[in-house]
Design an enzyme around this catalytic site. Structure first.
Site, PDB file in Angstrom:
ATOM      1  N   ASP A   2     -10.012 -57.422 -14.343  1.00 10.65           N
ATOM      2  CA  ASP A   2      -9.485 -56.702 -15.490  1.00 10.65           C
ATOM      3  C   ASP A   2      -9.017 -57.672 -16.581  1.00 10.65           C
ATOM      4  O   ASP A   2      -8.591 -58.789 -16.274  1.00 10.65           O
ATOM      5  CB  ASP A   2      -8.299 -55.847 -15.016  1.00 10.65           C
ATOM      6  CG  ASP A   2      -8.076 -54.662 -15.919  1.00 10.65           C
ATOM      7  OD1 ASP A   2      -8.860 -54.475 -16.862  1.00 10.65           O
ATOM      8  OD2 ASP A   2      -7.102 -53.931 -15.683  1.00 10.65           O
ATOM      9  N   HIS A  19     -16.457 -59.651 -21.943  1.00  8.52           N
ATOM     10  CA  HIS A  19     -17.243 -59.449 -20.718  1.00  8.52           C
ATOM     11  C   HIS A  19     -18.145 -60.672 -20.461  1.00  8.52           C
ATOM     12  O   HIS A  19     -18.322 -61.085 -19.320  1.00  8.52           O
ATOM     13  CB  HIS A  19     -18.087 -58.178 -20.826  1.00  8.52           C
ATOM     14  CG  HIS A  19     -17.253 -56.917 -20.909  1.00  8.52           C
ATOM     15  ND1 HIS A  19     -16.188 -56.677 -20.072  1.00  8.52           N
ATOM     16  CD2 HIS A  19     -17.327 -55.833 -21.732  1.00  8.52           C
ATOM     17  CE1 HIS A  19     -15.644 -55.494 -20.368  1.00  8.52           C
ATOM     18  NE2 HIS A  19     -16.318 -54.973 -21.379  1.00  8.52           N
ATOM     19  N   LEU A 113     -22.080 -67.425   1.978  1.00 13.57           N
ATOM     20  CA  LEU A 113     -21.172 -66.456   1.342  1.00 13.57           C
ATOM     21  C   LEU A 113     -21.928 -65.154   1.123  1.00 13.57           C
ATOM     22  O   LEU A 113     -23.088 -65.170   0.699  1.00 13.57           O
ATOM     23  CB  LEU A 113     -20.703 -67.014  -0.019  1.00 13.57           C
ATOM     24  CG  LEU A 113     -19.880 -66.071  -0.906  1.00 13.57           C
ATOM     25  CD1 LEU A 113     -18.489 -65.840  -0.309  1.00 13.57           C
ATOM     26  CD2 LEU A 113     -19.735 -66.642  -2.325  1.00 13.57           C
TER      27      LEU A 113
HETATM   28  C1  FPP Z   1     -12.406 -54.353 -16.763  1.00 12.82           C
HETATM   29  O1  FPP Z   1     -11.643 -54.991 -17.750  1.00 12.82           O
HETATM   30  C2  FPP Z   1     -13.681 -55.029 -16.626  1.00 12.82           C
HETATM   31  C3  FPP Z   1     -14.875 -54.402 -16.601  1.00 12.82           C
HETATM   32  C4  FPP Z   1     -15.041 -52.939 -16.668  1.00 12.82           C
HETATM   33  C5  FPP Z   1     -16.143 -55.189 -16.547  1.00 12.82           C
HETATM   34  C6  FPP Z   1     -16.185 -56.333 -15.581  1.00 12.82           C
HETATM   35  C7  FPP Z   1     -17.381 -57.122 -15.887  1.00 12.82           C
HETATM   36  C8  FPP Z   1     -17.442 -58.461 -15.921  1.00 12.82           C
HETATM   37  C9  FPP Z   1     -16.340 -59.349 -15.508  1.00 12.82           C
HETATM   38  C10 FPP Z   1     -18.692 -59.063 -16.431  1.00 12.82           C
HETATM   39  C11 FPP Z   1     -19.375 -60.008 -15.509  1.00 12.82           C
HETATM   40  C12 FPP Z   1     -19.692 -59.424 -14.180  1.00 12.82           C
HETATM   41  C13 FPP Z   1     -20.734 -59.822 -13.416  1.00 12.82           C
HETATM   42  C14 FPP Z   1     -20.884 -59.267 -12.072  1.00 12.82           C
HETATM   43  C15 FPP Z   1     -21.748 -60.764 -13.876  1.00 12.82           C
HETATM   44  P1  FPP Z   1     -11.582 -54.444 -19.239  1.00 12.82           P
HETATM   45  O2  FPP Z   1     -12.645 -55.068 -20.013  1.00 12.82           O
HETATM   46  O3  FPP Z   1     -11.522 -52.971 -19.222  1.00 12.82           O
HETATM   47  O4  FPP Z   1     -10.244 -55.064 -19.731  1.00 12.82           O
HETATM   48  P2  FPP Z   1      -9.132 -54.436 -20.667  1.00 12.82           P
HETATM   49  O5  FPP Z   1      -8.269 -53.631 -19.739  1.00 12.82           O
HETATM   50  O6  FPP Z   1      -8.464 -55.650 -21.206  1.00 12.82           O
HETATM   51  O7  FPP Z   1      -9.767 -53.617 -21.736  1.00 12.82           O
END
Ligand code: FPP
Length: 228
Positions: A2, A19, A113
């Site tokens: 997050d 992201h 892993l």
């Molecule tokens: C939540 O934080 C995060 C997500 C919904 C996306 C997670 C994806 C990645 C970390 C990209 C890379 C992943 C892989 C597997 C290559 P948010 O963006 O909603 O955060 P916020 O609460 O600050 O808005």
């Protein structure tokens, strides 16, 4: 994982940039895990409720997952990482499904892993699907239900969660591995996921090793005392 969006907003960047930096943090965590004796690493990349986000952000995330799988495939294979994707596939784009299948096939022999990426995953839906799949009249035990759950959600192997880390300052499970986390040790970190470093993973594991896990029983020394 997050905090990508807030990381980007704090820098005046679009959420997709957060992201993308999050994908770099994924690479760091995957590289660091084996030395910390982690054998299964599960990343919650996209929840079934994340479909509620704006279409542009959803599309950017799906492309990012595809690009990650395509670009990391041979590196994962060379480092002995077996990749599995957990969750529903029927709502994903064809190119992402192809990238998942190719990466899973290419890395299937990995033993160092097991990297599990949860995409279109919901812990509650996973439990429902496992229950629905039971043959009529079959009475599951905890163990047989866990096996069934692993099978129906694509987890690769049934495993309980030992340590659950959530970055970005929130303190909730958000429908992640609900059955499997019954006795998980929880670790909530304030840092946004793009800032997550190998040292943060090492510190969380070190803290985990100090925790006393009783699984509902008494601590060994206390139960010995009370028997005496
Ligand atoms: C939540 O934080 C995060 C997500 C919904 C996306 C997670 C994806 C990645 C970390 C990209 C890379 C992943 C892989 C597997 C290559 P948010 O963006 O909603 O955060 P916020 O609460 O600050 O808005």
């Amino acid at each position: 994982m997050d905090g990508n969006g807030r990381w980007a907003c704090a820098r005046g960047l679009p959420r997709a940039a957060g992201h993308r930096r999050g994908a770099d943090a994924v690479r760091r965590a995957v590289r660091a895990a084996p030395a910390l004796k982690i054998t299964i690493l599960t990343l919650y990349a996209f929840s079934s409720d994340n479909w509620r986000r704006p279409p542009g952000e959803v599309a950017a995330l799906l492309c990012l997952f595809r690009d990650y799988l395509q670009s990391e495939r041979s590196r994962l294979r060379q480092s002995g990482v077996r990749l599995s994707v957990m969750g529903r596939r029927d709502r994903l784009t064809v190119d992402l499904i192809e990238a998942i299948e190719a990466c899973e096939a290419d890395t299937a022999e990995g033993t160092v892993l097991h990297l599990r990426v949860a995409i279109d995953y919901s812990g509650r839906d996973a439990i429902l699907r496992a229950a629905e799949s039971l043959p009529l009249g079959f009475e599951p035990t905890r163990d047989t239900f866990r096996e069934r759950l692993a099978l129906t959600c694509g987890a690769g192997a049934a495993a309980d969660v030992d340590l659950l880390i959530r970055t970005g300052g929130e303190r909730r499970l958000s429908d992640f591995l609900l059955w499997e986390s019954a006795y998980a040790e929880l670790c909530f970190l304030p840092c946004p996921w793009p800032d997550f470093r190998a040292s943060d993973l090492a510190a969380a594991v070190a803290e985990f090793r100090t925790r006393q896990r009783r699984f509902g029983a008494l601590a060994p020394e206390r139960s010995a005392l009370e028997m005496a």
